[in-house]
Design a protein around this motif. Structure first.
Motif: not given
Length: 318
Positions: A278-285, A288-294
């Motif tokens: 993955e690339s050029h994504r931000m980690i987010a919560i 309470n689930e940790v995911i990645s978003v653009d």
């Protein structure tokens, strides 16, 4: 992917060290070499890059600030500056980058897409002003710092039967004032997203005085305007008023357990994303689930506070 880099940029936030620790230890666990980039993008351009070990990140999870230091870089905003940074990454054979910071940090990282440099962002800012994530690293610690100060100020306000105007950080976002105001029982909260008019503030204070309340706390986000002027206007109404500007004390201190856990989860997730390609994504919560978003979701859309908290504070402060 064999080598990754990690940097911190923009304003420091409690929990950044915990995120650095998570990136380093998670990366080494997965067989990667991890390099630290000192002083953000400025250090990247200058080649301030060193390998990080397990022992290097020992005993840092509880420390505020960032051991990699932070700096803003005007040069990185230029194409020439970014090309220099890319050359440094190639020199050290770094295959991917984890950037810890806020909106400006992510905008810088997004520019690396042109050079095919994979980058993952981890939101670290006390303002909690990044869209796409429920919380940012450092926010919980900052509001607890504010609450500790407000509790102490209220003791004095009660003793002398005064009104205290307390200015907190939040140039473009009012989350610190909003959350700390609700948790600290502030009588009025003034934030950029819903700037309360002085007539309303004065009316609420007068109503409180008439009901027998002898002291009040007004929490003001710095982005609203001059807290000095607000205090001045209250004094002109004959109200015994004092002003406190909390300033940079909100940035420091040992991170709370919440921030340490959040930073650890996000740092490890960033490494996982790089390993997955993955690339050029931000980690987010979220929930309470940790995911990645653009990155685009974080950069192009403005964060909105939970305005129901604002409404609740007005109900509970009568």
């Amino acid at each position: 992917m064999k080598r990754i880099g990690v940097l911190t940029s923009g304003g420091d936030a409690p929990g950044m060290n915990a995120a650095i620790r998570a990136v380093v230890r998670s990366g080494i666990y997965h067989g990667l070499e991890v390099f630290g980039v000192y002083r953000g993008y400025s250090g990247l351009i200058q080649g301030e890059i060193k390998p990080l070990t397990l022992r290097f990140v020992g005993d840092i999870i509880h420390r505020g600030g960032t051991i990699l230091h932070s700096a803003r870089s005007e040069e990185f905003r230029t194409e020439v500056g970014r090309e220099k940074a890319v050359q440094q990454l190639k020199k050290y054979q770094i295959d991917g980058l984890v950037v810890i910071g806020g909106d400006g940090t992510f905008q810088g990282a997004s520019k690396l897409a042109k050079y095919n440099i994979p980058a993952i962002g981890v939101p670290g800012t006390i303002d909690n002003d990044i869209n796409g994530t429920d919380y940012t690293i450092g926010f919980d610690t900052a509001i607890n710092t504010v609450i500790d100060s407000v509790d102490k100020i209220r003791d004095s306000a009660s003793s002398h039967e005064r009104i205290f105007v307390v200015e907190v950080m939040g140039r473009d976002a009012g989350d610190i004032a909003l959350w700390a105001g609700l948790a600290g029982g502030a009588e009025s909260i003034i934030i950029p997203e819903n700037p309360m008019k002085m007539d309303e503030v004065i009316a609420r204070l007068q109503k409180s005085l008439e009901s027998g309340k002898k002291h009040s706390i007004i929490l003001v986000a710095e982005g609203v305007g001059s807290a000095v002027e607000i205090a001045k206007q209250l004094k002109q109404q004959g109200m015994d008023t004092r002003l406190t500007v909390l300033g940079h004390v909100q940035r420091g201190g040992s991170p709370t357990a919440f921030d340490r856990v959040l930073a650890s989860r996000m740092g490890a997730k960033a490494v996982e994303c790089l390993l997955k390609g993955e690339s050029h994504r931000m980690i987010a919560i979220r929930h309470n689930e940790v995911i990645s978003v653009d990155f685009a979701e974080a950069i192009k859309q403005k964060h909105q506070p939970i305005m129901s908290l604002f409404d609740l504070s007005k109900i509970l402060s009568i």
